[in-house]
Design an enzyme around this catalytic site. Structure first.
Site, mmCIF file in Angstrom:
data_model
loop_
_atom_site.group_PDB
_atom_site.id
_atom_site.type_symbol
_atom_site.label_atom_id
_atom_site.label_comp_id
_atom_site.label_asym_id
_atom_site.label_seq_id
_atom_site.Cartn_x
_atom_site.Cartn_y
_atom_site.Cartn_z
ATOM 1 N N THR A 199 0.824 -1.048 -0.029
ATOM 2 C CA THR A 199 0.101 -0.175 0.228
ATOM 3 C C THR A 199 0.947 1.217 0.136
ATOM 4 O OG1 THR A 199 -1.650 1.127 1.380
ATOM 5 C CG2 THR A 199 -0.301 -0.076 2.444
ATOM 6 N N TYR B 222 -2.936 -1.504 10.164
ATOM 7 C CA TYR B 222 -2.997 -2.360 8.924
ATOM 8 C C TYR B 222 -1.782 -2.146 8.250
ATOM 9 C CZ TYR B 222 -3.810 -2.579 3.814
ATOM 10 O OH TYR B 222 -3.481 -2.483 2.778
ATOM 11 N N LYS C 58 1.921 -3.768 6.177
ATOM 12 C CA LYS C 58 2.762 -3.944 4.894
ATOM 13 C C LYS C 58 4.016 -3.100 4.895
ATOM 14 C CE LYS C 58 -1.011 -5.365 2.997
ATOM 15 N NZ LYS C 58 -0.578 -7.019 2.096
#
Length: 413
Positions: free
Chosen positions: A147, A184, A188
């Site tokens: 991301t 979250y 990544k």
């Protein structure tokens, strides 16, 4: 020869699987545990577009597109024995890893969901990296969608890859520092670091595709039959901001911009995201990277207020009366941040942007107006307060052995 696609039931994973399968005779192995369907149901929402079962999807793919090279395996990538067996049986030359719990707001609900998100996402990626190494598949090209959120919002242009650091008169190329703003996004950031290490230690070729906010309802492959549609989430937790604004317009709500809304965010059309992943997966093996390569999967940054205004203008074409309204910003953020992000490598991969934001939103609204009843039935999911209260109630009921009042509704969705 086979290609493995994880998270193949998901918003990006499913259309990517169809595109790849349509361009190769290799066996394309789809893997998923249907977690996304469960998480969205858990927060009391649903996909605006009905999502067929995997069996129906595969049947339609063969009937409509003649794709007989698709196979599905249900399983959990956090289970290392499952991953090892998967790799041993299919020996993929390429892995497209799109599986993850993808919601920043979901990861922020409470400690339980933060822990789940971090364990789920990082364990799955580690299992794949180590599985490829320990099963003598270190030549396999591992493509992961991470991301652009790993970058945070620095005041300087974001590079497509590493950054140059100077200290004490010396210069060197270093990984971009993890500046993620959610539990979250940090998964990544850790994935990127772990995959860089996997490349260094295992000589594993890695493409780290840092995906921007993705908009759109369909690709050429999914549009051919209703059974091939990909999901479309519009709730606070799993609906990206552009999709949530579009759903608000369909439901007759104002488009809710927090604060000034002049901060720019990176965006990419679903079509452009799918095309990039397909090209990476199907490129000539001789041209595959033998390195750890970062792609900023973004076509352009758009300010929140520009995005909202564009959606309102396109909504008028559908006789949807909505307008942008500004609300006090509950977040601690720079409301005028002018994000700049290098993306030359990715644009070269897809030969330039193919779907503009306005075109994408026009397709989104054309689709959503057909499912206005579903959106109206879940319009209380646009904002977080209702969901947080509901989840707290569900957790309390679970701890006491009770049953939440709307459990049947969630299961039916």
């Amino acid at each position: 020869m086979s290609i493995l696609i994880t998270g193949a039931d998901g918003y990006i994973g499913w259309p990517t699987a169809l595109r790849i399968a349509s361009r190769t005779t290799d066996r394309v192995i789809l893997v998923d545990n249907f977690g996304r369907r469960e998480w969205v149901g858990e927060v009391g929402s649903t996909s605006a577009i009905p999502v067929a079962s995997m069996a129906e999807r595969l049947e339609a793919a063969e009937e409509v597109h003649g794709l007989s090279n698709l196979s599905f395996v249900e399983g959990d990538l956090t289970d290392r024995s499952f991953v090892d067996e998967l790799l041993q049986v299919h020996e993929p030359h390429t892995v497209v890893h799109t599986a993850a719990q993808p919601s920043a707001p979901y990861s922020q609900i409470n400690g339980e969901r933060a822990n789940f998100t971090q364990h789920n996402n990082m364990q799955a990626t580690r299992n794949l990296a180590w599985g490829l190494h320990e099963n003598d598949l270190s030549d396999t090209h591992l493509i992961e969608t991470t991301t652009t959120g790993v970058y945070g919002a620095p005041e300087f242009p974001i590079p497509e890859g590493g950054a140059t650091m100077e200290h004490g008169g010396e210069r060197d190329e270093v990984p971009f520092p993890a500046m993620a703003g959610s539990w979250y996004h940090l998964t990544k950031s850790h994935d990127a670091a772990n995959l860089r290490l996997a490349h260094e230690q295992f000589d594993l070729p890695v493409s780290d595709v840092r995906t921007a906010i993705t908009y759109g309802t369909e690709t050429a492959e999914t549009a051919a039959d209703d059974r091939l549609a990909t999901r479309f989430d519009f709730d606070y937790y799993f609906g990206v901001v552009a999709h949530r604004f579009a759903a608000q317009a369909v439901a007759g709500y104002p488009i809710t911009v927090y604060g000034k809304g002049e901060q720019r965010k990176p965006f990419v059309a679903l079509e452009d995201a799918v095309e990039g992943l397909a090209r990476l997966a199907l490129g000539d093996p001789a041209d595959r990277p033998a390195d750890h390569v970062v792609y900023n999967q973004v076509t352009r940054p758009i300010s929140i207020v520009e995005m909202g205004t564009t959606i309102a203008e396109v909504a008028a074409e559908f006789d949807l009366g909505t307008e942008v309204e500004h609300f006090e910003n509950p977040r601690d953020e720079d409301e005028t941040h002018k994000m700049e992000m290098e993306n030359e490598r990715y644009l070269e991969l897809i030969d330039g942007q193919s779907v503009t934001f306005e075109e994408g939103i026009r397709d989104v609204l054309a689709t959503l107006t057909e499912h206005a009843d579903t959106i109206a039935a879940h319009e209380d999911r646009f904002l977080p307060g209702v969901l947080e209260d509901r989840l707290a109630s569900d957790d309390e009921q679970a701890e006491t052995g009770g049953t939440p009042d709307d459990e049947a509704e969630v299961e039916a969705e």
